[in-house]
Scaffold this motif. Structure first.
Motif, PDB file in Angstrom:
ATOM      1  N   GLN A 192       0.829  -1.197   0.000  1.00  0.00           N
ATOM      2  CA  GLN A 192       0.000   0.000   0.000  1.00  0.00           C
ATOM      3  C   GLN A 192       0.869   1.256   0.000  1.00  0.00           C
ATOM      4  O   GLN A 192       0.603   2.203  -0.727  1.00  0.00           O
ATOM      5  N   ASP A 193       1.923   1.259   0.810  1.00  0.00           N
ATOM      6  CA  ASP A 193       2.820   2.414   0.859  1.00  0.00           C
ATOM      7  C   ASP A 193       3.480   2.662  -0.495  1.00  0.00           C
ATOM      8  O   ASP A 193       3.577   3.799  -0.954  1.00  0.00           O
ATOM      9  N   SER A 194       3.927   1.576  -1.147  1.00  0.00           N
ATOM     10  CA  SER A 194       4.567   1.754  -2.451  1.00  0.00           C
ATOM     11  C   SER A 194       3.548   2.226  -3.489  1.00  0.00           C
ATOM     12  O   SER A 194       3.881   3.051  -4.348  1.00  0.00           O
ATOM     13  N   THR A 195       2.325   1.750  -3.394  1.00  0.00           N
ATOM     14  CA  THR A 195       1.275   2.188  -4.318  1.00  0.00           C
ATOM     15  C   THR A 195       0.962   3.663  -4.101  1.00  0.00           C
ATOM     16  O   THR A 195       0.810   4.420  -5.067  1.00  0.00           O
ATOM     17  N   VAL A 196       0.892   4.067  -2.843  1.00  0.00           N
ATOM     18  CA  VAL A 196       0.623   5.475  -2.532  1.00  0.00           C
ATOM     19  C   VAL A 196       1.755   6.358  -3.069  1.00  0.00           C
ATOM     20  O   VAL A 196       1.503   7.414  -3.663  1.00  0.00           O
ATOM     21  N   GLU A 197       2.997   5.926  -2.878  1.00  0.00           N
ATOM     22  CA  GLU A 197       4.132   6.701  -3.394  1.00  0.00           C
ATOM     23  C   GLU A 197       4.084   6.800  -4.918  1.00  0.00           C
ATOM     24  O   GLU A 197       4.319   7.869  -5.489  1.00  0.00           O
ATOM     25  N   ARG A 198       3.783   5.686  -5.559  1.00  0.00           N
ATOM     26  CA  ARG A 198       3.703   5.678  -7.022  1.00  0.00           C
ATOM     27  C   ARG A 198       2.586   6.600  -7.500  1.00  0.00           C
ATOM     28  O   ARG A 198       2.771   7.393  -8.433  1.00  0.00           O
TER      29      ARG A 198
END
Length: 168
Positions: free
Chosen positions: A68-74
């Motif tokens: 989720q964190d990587s998706t939010v950053e992307r």
């Protein structure tokens, strides 16, 4: 005094019974000890299973959170990129509208001068300059649109490459 002796005897008997009861509690019967041990073993097994399940759930939660964190950053990066692209597009459209308004104004003045029979060279020059600015603005708008399309294609290619790399 006989009452005291009788009470002493009763207290002694009660203490003996309590003592034997305590000994009996300290040493469980072989049948009860086996039953308790089996029950304790079963409970410990269940406890270990629950601990394992809990650890697995914690790992899954951690993995989901990282994803989720990587998706939010992307997505935040994508929003920033699209915001910059939109700002560029708005700036280009505003410039194009401004130059076209100036071109229309100059052409109107040139038509009025020609209809009056007065051909003024500075109006022709001004009109030509406005037309050149309009062409440059149109070219800049086209370039901005091409850059936007190329940016989207780059995003799609990166997504396909990352998807392909995850399968390998």
């Amino acid at each position: 005094m006989s009452d005291i002796s009788e009470l002493q005897a009763r207290i002694a008997n009660a203490l003996d019974r309590i003592g034997s009861g305590i000994e009996h509690l300290e040493r469980p019967a072989p049948e009860e000890a086996a039953g308790d041990t089996a029950e304790v073993v079963a409970l410990r097994t269940q406890l270990e299973e629950e601990r394992t399940a809990n650890a697995q759930l914690e790992d899954r939660v951690r993995t989901i959170k990282e994803k989720q964190d990587s998706t939010v950053e992307r997505l935040a990066g994508e929003v920033d990129r699209l915001t910059r692209l939109l700002a560029t597009q708005e700036e280009t459209v505003a410039r194009l509208a401004r130059v076209n308004a100036e071109l229309r104004s100059n052409n109107t003045a040139l038509r009025d001068a020609i209809s009056e029979g007065v051909a003024e060279p500075h109006l022709v020059n001004k009109s030509m300059m406005a037309e050149l600015d309009a062409l440059r603005a149109a070219q800049a708008a086209d370039r901005a649109e091409i850059d936007a399309v190329l940016g989207e294609l780059d995003q799609m290619i990166d997504a396909v490459e990352q998807g392909g790399a995850g399968d390998a």
